[in-house]
Scaffold this motif. Structure first.
Motif, PDB file in Angstrom:
ATOM      1  N   GLN A   2      -2.022 -83.723 -89.861  1.00  0.00           N
ATOM      2  CA  GLN A   2      -0.942 -84.493 -89.041  1.00  0.00           C
ATOM      3  C   GLN A   2      -0.709 -84.686 -87.837  1.00  0.00           C
ATOM      4  N   LEU A   3      -0.896 -85.500 -87.639  1.00  0.00           N
ATOM      5  CA  LEU A   3      -1.240 -86.047 -85.991  1.00  0.00           C
ATOM      6  C   LEU A   3       0.289 -86.158 -86.126  1.00  0.00           C
ATOM      7  N   ALA A  94      -3.682 -92.667 -84.282  1.00  0.00           N
ATOM      8  CA  ALA A  94      -4.317 -92.713 -85.972  1.00  0.00           C
ATOM      9  C   ALA A  94      -5.603 -92.622 -86.131  1.00  0.00           C
ATOM     10  N   GLY A  95      -5.909 -91.288 -87.090  1.00  0.00           N
ATOM     11  CA  GLY A  95      -7.263 -91.080 -87.494  1.00  0.00           C
ATOM     12  C   GLY A  95      -8.075 -91.611 -89.455  1.00  0.00           C
ATOM     13  N   LYS A  96      -9.219 -91.219 -88.864  1.00  0.00           N
ATOM     14  CA  LYS A  96      -9.679 -91.974 -90.070  1.00  0.00           C
ATOM     15  C   LYS A  96     -10.684 -91.549 -90.291  1.00  0.00           C
ATOM     16  N   TYR A  97     -11.524 -90.801 -91.230  1.00  0.00           N
ATOM     17  CA  TYR A  97     -12.797 -90.135 -91.924  1.00  0.00           C
ATOM     18  C   TYR A  97     -14.041 -91.224 -92.325  1.00  0.00           C
ATOM     19  N   TYR A 112      -4.267 -91.981 -91.569  1.00  0.00           N
ATOM     20  CA  TYR A 112      -3.351 -91.193 -90.834  1.00  0.00           C
ATOM     21  C   TYR A 112      -2.699 -91.252 -89.316  1.00  0.00           C
ATOM     22  N   TRP A 113      -1.480 -91.453 -89.678  1.00  0.00           N
ATOM     23  CA  TRP A 113      -0.986 -92.028 -88.778  1.00  0.00           C
ATOM     24  C   TRP A 113       0.168 -90.892 -88.081  1.00  0.00           C
ATOM     25  N   GLY A 114       0.586 -90.761 -86.334  1.00  0.00           N
ATOM     26  CA  GLY A 114       1.733 -89.815 -86.708  1.00  0.00           C
ATOM     27  C   GLY A 114       2.690 -90.514 -86.118  1.00  0.00           C
ATOM     28  N   GLN A 115       3.769 -90.152 -85.603  1.00  0.00           N
ATOM     29  CA  GLN A 115       4.960 -90.863 -85.714  1.00  0.00           C
ATOM     30  C   GLN A 115       4.633 -91.417 -83.756  1.00  0.00           C
ATOM     31  N   GLY A 116       5.772 -92.460 -83.881  1.00  0.00           N
ATOM     32  CA  GLY A 116       5.055 -93.267 -82.373  1.00  0.00           C
ATOM     33  C   GLY A 116       5.805 -92.379 -81.065  1.00  0.00           C
TER      34      GLY A 116
END
Length: 123
Positions: A2-3, A94-97, A112-116
Motif C-alpha cells: 500500500q502506498l 508508485a512502486g515496482k519490485y 503499485y500506486w498511491g492515490q494522487g
C-alpha cells in the motif's frame, strides 16, 4: 503493498512543497519507488525514481526536485523547490519490485500506486 501520498497543496511560483509517500509491504531494497504526475488533459509523466542510492529525474525537474527515501519511516519524499505553474498536476507515488532500471520512467511497468495528491502552482 500500500502506498499513501500526501503533502500537496497550493503555492505561488518559486515556492516549495514536500510530498511524502508512506508505504507498506515494499521495504525490500529490490523495490524501485517513483513519482509521476498528470496534468489535466495530459498523459501521465515521469518525475523521479529511486533505487537504493541511485536516483533519476525528468529533465523538466532536474535541479529543482529531490527524491529521497527513509527506510526507517517507510517513506519516500519528493522535495520540490522553485516550483513553476507548469508543475501543476496530480502527483502519484508508485512502486515496482525487480524493475529493470532502464525502464524506470515508464509508468506502465509499476505495479503499485498511491492515490494522487494535487499540487497547484500559481503565477
Amino acid at each position: 503493498v500500500q502506498l499513501q501520498a500526501s503533502g500537496g497543496g497550493s503555492v505561488q511560483a518559486g515556492g516549495s512543497l514536500r510530498l511524502s509517500c508512506l508505504y507498506s509491504g515494499c521495504t525490500s531494497s529490490g523495490y524501485v519507488m517513483g513519482w509521476f504526475r498528470q496534468a489535466p488533459g495530459k498523459e501521465r509523466e515521469f518525475v523521479s525514481a529511486i533505487r537504493g542510492g541511485t536516483t533519476r529525474y525528468a529533465d523538466s525537474v532536474k535541479g529543482r526536485f529531490t527524491i529521497s527515501r527513509d527506510n526507517g519511516k517507510n517513506t519516500v519524499y519528493l522535495q520540490m523547490n522553485s516550483l513553476k505553474p507548469e508543475d501543476t498536476a496530480v502527483y502519484y507515488c508508485a512502486g515496482k519490485y525487480g524493475l529493470i532500471w532502464s525502464e524506470f520512467a515508464r509508468w506502465t511497468v509499476y505495479d503499485y500506486w498511491g492515490q494522487g495528491t494535487l499540487v497547484t502552482v500559481s503565477s
